[in-house]
Design an enzyme around this catalytic site. Structure first.
Site, PDB file in Angstrom:
ATOM      1  CD  GLU A 327      -2.517  -1.389   2.666  1.00 25.46           C
ATOM      2  OE1 GLU A 327      -3.662  -1.806   2.573  1.00 25.46           O
ATOM      3  OE2 GLU A 327      -2.022  -1.017   3.745  1.00 25.46           O
ATOM      4  CB  CYS A 423      -8.175   1.903   8.204  1.00 23.52           C
ATOM      5  SG  CYS A 423      -7.739   1.342   6.554  1.00 23.52           S
TER       6      CYS A 423
HETATM    7  O1  FUB Z   1      -2.471  -0.641   9.403  1.00 29.92           O
HETATM    8  C1  FUB Z   1      -3.611   0.129   9.751  1.00 29.92           C
HETATM    9  C2  FUB Z   1      -4.302   0.621   8.505  1.00 29.92           C
HETATM   10  O2  FUB Z   1      -4.775  -0.473   7.732  1.00 29.92           O
HETATM   11  C3  FUB Z   1      -3.406   1.379   7.546  1.00 29.92           C
HETATM   12  O3  FUB Z   1      -3.269   2.722   7.845  1.00 29.92           O
HETATM   13  C4  FUB Z   1      -4.100   1.158   6.266  1.00 29.92           C
HETATM   14  O4  FUB Z   1      -3.271   1.434   5.161  1.00 29.92           O
HETATM   15  C5  FUB Z   1      -4.514  -0.274   6.351  1.00 29.92           C
HETATM   16  O5  FUB Z   1      -3.467  -1.107   5.965  1.00 29.92           O
HETATM   17 ZN    ZN Z   2      -7.788   3.228   5.172  1.00 30.95          ZN
END
Ligand code: FUB
Ligand code: ZN
Length: 653
Positions: A327, A423
């Site tokens: 990501e 999230c």
């Molecule tokens: O790891 C916590 C959250 O979940 C991250 O900020 C997002 O990118 C997702 O991976």
């Molecule tokens: Zn998110």
């Protein structure tokens, strides 16, 4: 340094944003609560088709009940599931500030009481580790997210206390800070490390700003200093767990330190790398700490990261993160439109970073990016119904590719109701639910107010009152009525997309107003009237030639809105349309009602490429073109009418 104007001093009545603020209050917040409390009517999807997490329920609130000993059971869901509740609570705080609602407040007070009940006497709170893995408490900072969750908790409790004066919220927060202080720090016997996911820093700084508890600021400075000091910290943690026969539970990524944005100390960082949300929450906290300690090295690092993101790694929608692999950010100019990540949280983090750096060195450039993210990449994170959400926000989708190619497994064409990794939805709610924070900023030392965004609203701050009247984004004029007891400087942002801006102040006209800067005027304001008129032509945009993904392509923007074409509005496959820059600039806006309300569509006189095709490859093709109209809508509104192909960057020709 500039200060945010307290949210209760800004009343927003802007039609565009009020729609979202009302939707968040009336639909999103109650809906999200029902999901967090295991509503059986919700379909929870994995964010990537390749993942196979258990998806029955969120269980986020139940996890707290179990941790508090109120019910039996085990922890369920992501390791950082607690943070979904915290972000929801923060969204409620902002909503209550704008629109008091005793029933909602009672629900949220109960959530605060539940959190307090789950918190242990020493101030620790993380339902995953309390219920499921007590052995691993603070032993897997690389992926445990304990401090990430506590950071979101601090942000939520600070906001909730500011909005409701709920003293339990403040007590829980103080206990968390005291607790962290006993566990982390340079002193012998304390942990010399930081969380793999930055966020605690922001929570601590906000707690300090509320309480002036120096301990919180010192801890934030510690976490920013220790990060990357020992690049092997996380690898060593894992090795130790392995040696001690404990589970490692590591995310599989090639360059762990870079993914965790701990490859060097923040003050030495020069570009945006690694996991995009991690990188930008970290950058936001780096900028925010400079407000308090004037650390010039840290500011220089913020500037370098900013320049890298804003000028080389940001999508036209304000999306960031070019790959699903981690990501993450990739190399400069790498902005693929269809396999990108562009997580909603990452655009949110970019807006936070932009605002914190803006407040150090106010420049329209930062507000341009905030506006870009707000009206485009963040807003597309939710459907217009307020109860469906995107995690990743593509700039191009083609159904046949999306369905068949696993590399596109993370790219959805309709917004799901919820995710196993949820999230983004509550992050959307807390960010758009407090959008008024960006409209004005005060510089108290210099008796100055920055007027950043056009939005119908009113502020009363110290001895100045400003009433902004406008139909923007529908109209092309804005007026301000300003009264102050003492002389004030107003700095009015003239956006880069404005043309022919004219300003009149109490009857005196200023032509030749430059865009991309603040128009500045100082005086004692006595029910004075400022009027701005401007044009918002449809603009064609070409990306830098180094952005290979956009070679020979053009995008369309009108005002702050980036446009996209959706298949439902167009007869031929989107990839066949050809446009020139002139076609776009000659295009007309035509608001039309459709199933999602009145939408400001744009119609472009384009061409369709017709080639006599002979199978997969045609040799020496003779293309012919027929005239055709291409209809586009603002990007934020896409994917609200079913599963449609979509393109932001059009083929030029
Ligand atoms: O790891 C916590 C959250 O979940 C991250 O900020 C997002 O990118 C997702 O991976
Ligand atoms: Zn998110």
């Amino acid at each position: 340094m500039l200060k945010e104007i307290p949210l209760d001093k800004v009343q927003i009545s802007d039609k565009f944003w009020s729609f979202y603020i009302d939707t968040i209050k009336n639909k999103t917040i109650p809906y999200q609560y029902s999901v967090l409390d295991n509503s059986p009517f919700v379909n929870i999807e994995n964010e990537n088709k390749k993942d196979y997490f258990d998806n029955e329920k969120s269980n986020a609130l139940e996890n707290f009940r179990v941790a508090a000993g109120k019910t039996d059971g085990n922890h369920y869901g992501m390791i950082f599931q607690d943070s979904d509740v915290y972000k929801w609570l923060e969204a409620v705080a902002y909503s209550l500030q704008a629109n008091p609602d005793s029933k909602l407040q009672e629900t949220a007070d109960n959530v605060v009481d539940l959190i307090a009940a789950a918190q242990t006497d020493d101030g620790y709170i993380d339902t995953y580790f309390q219920v499921k893995e007590p052995r691993l408490k603070y032993r897997m900072l690389y992926s445990g997210h304990e401090l990430y969750c506590m950071g979101h908790l601090l942000e939520a409790l600070v906001a909730y206390y500011q909005s409701t004066k709920n003293t339990t919220a403040l007590k829980v927060a103080q206990k968390v800070v005291n607790h962290i202080d006993t566990v982390f720090g340079y002193e012998d016997g304390k942990i010399h490390g930081s969380d793999g996911h930055p966020e605690i820093e922001l929570g601590l700084i906000k707690f300090y700003e509320l309480t002036k508890d120096k301990k919180a600021l010192k801890l934030a400075e510690f976490f920013l200093d220790i990060r990357g000091k020992n690049v092997d910290f996380y690898a060593e943690e894992m090795a130790k767990n392995k040696k001690d026969g404990l589970p490692i539970k590591m995310i599989k990524v090639p360059h762990l330190e870079t993914y965790l944005v701990a490859h060097k100390q923040p003050k030495d960082m020069t570009e945006a790398v690694g996991h995009a949300v991690r990188m930008l929450y970290l950058a936001a906290s780096m900028a925010r700490i400079v407000h308090h300690n004037n650390d010039s090295e840290m500011y220089a690092a913020c500037k370098a990261i900013w320049d890298n993101v804003a000028h080389k790694k940001m999508y036209i929608t304000g999306g960031v993160g070019s790959t699903t692999d981690g990501e993450a950010f990739t190399g400069d100019w790498d902005l693929p439109n269809d396999i990108m990540y562009c997580e909603t949280c990452a655009s949110i983090a970019l807006a936070y970073f932009a605002y914190d750096i803006f407040k150090i060195s106010p420049d329209t450039e930062y507000i341009d990016v905030i506006e870009r993210t707000l009206y485009n990449g963040i807003l597309s994170g939710a459907a217009l119904d307020g109860i469906h959400f995107f995690y990743v926000n593509p700039l191009e989708v083609h159904g046949n590719i999306n369905d068949a190619n696993p590399d596109h497994g993370h790219v959805k064409r309709v917004r799901p109701q919820w995710y196993s990794c949820a999230c983004c939805p509550p992050n959307f709610a807390r960010t758009i639910g407090s959008v008024q924070r960006y409209i004005y900023t005060a510089d108290k030392e210099n008796q100055t107010v920055y007027l950043n965004l056009f939005a119908k609203s009113r502020i009363e701050c110290d001895d100045i009152t400003i009433v902004q009247n406008t139909d923007f984004p529908n109209g092309n004029s804005v007026s301000y009525t300003v009264s102050s007891d003492s002389p004030y400087t107003l700095k009015i942002r003239i956006p880069y997309w404005c043309r022919n801006a004219k300003i009149t102040v109490d009857g005196e006209t200023f032509d030749n107003v430059k865009n991309s800067r603040y128009f500045e005027i100082s005086k004692k304001w006595n029910s004075s009237k400022i009027t701005i008129t401007f044009d918002t032509p449809v603009m064609s945009i070409k990306a830098n030639s180094k952005v290979i993904a956009d070679a020979n392509r053009l995008a369309v923007q009108c005002g702050p809105f980036v446009y996209c074409a959706e298949q439902i509005d167009n007869d031929s496959p989107l990839s066949l349309y050809r446009v020139s820059a002139q076609d776009i600039q000659n295009a007309v806006l035509c608001a039309e009602s459709c199933s999602i309300g009145k939408i400001p569509f744009i119609k472009i006189n384009a061409r369709i490429e017709n080639t006599q095709e002979s199978g997969l490859y045609t040799y020496n093709p003779q293309a012919e073109y027929t005239a055709a109209t291409l209809k586009m809508l603002p990007y934020y509104a896409w994917a609200n009418r079913g599963s449609e192909d979509m393109m932001v960057w059009l083929h030029q020709g």
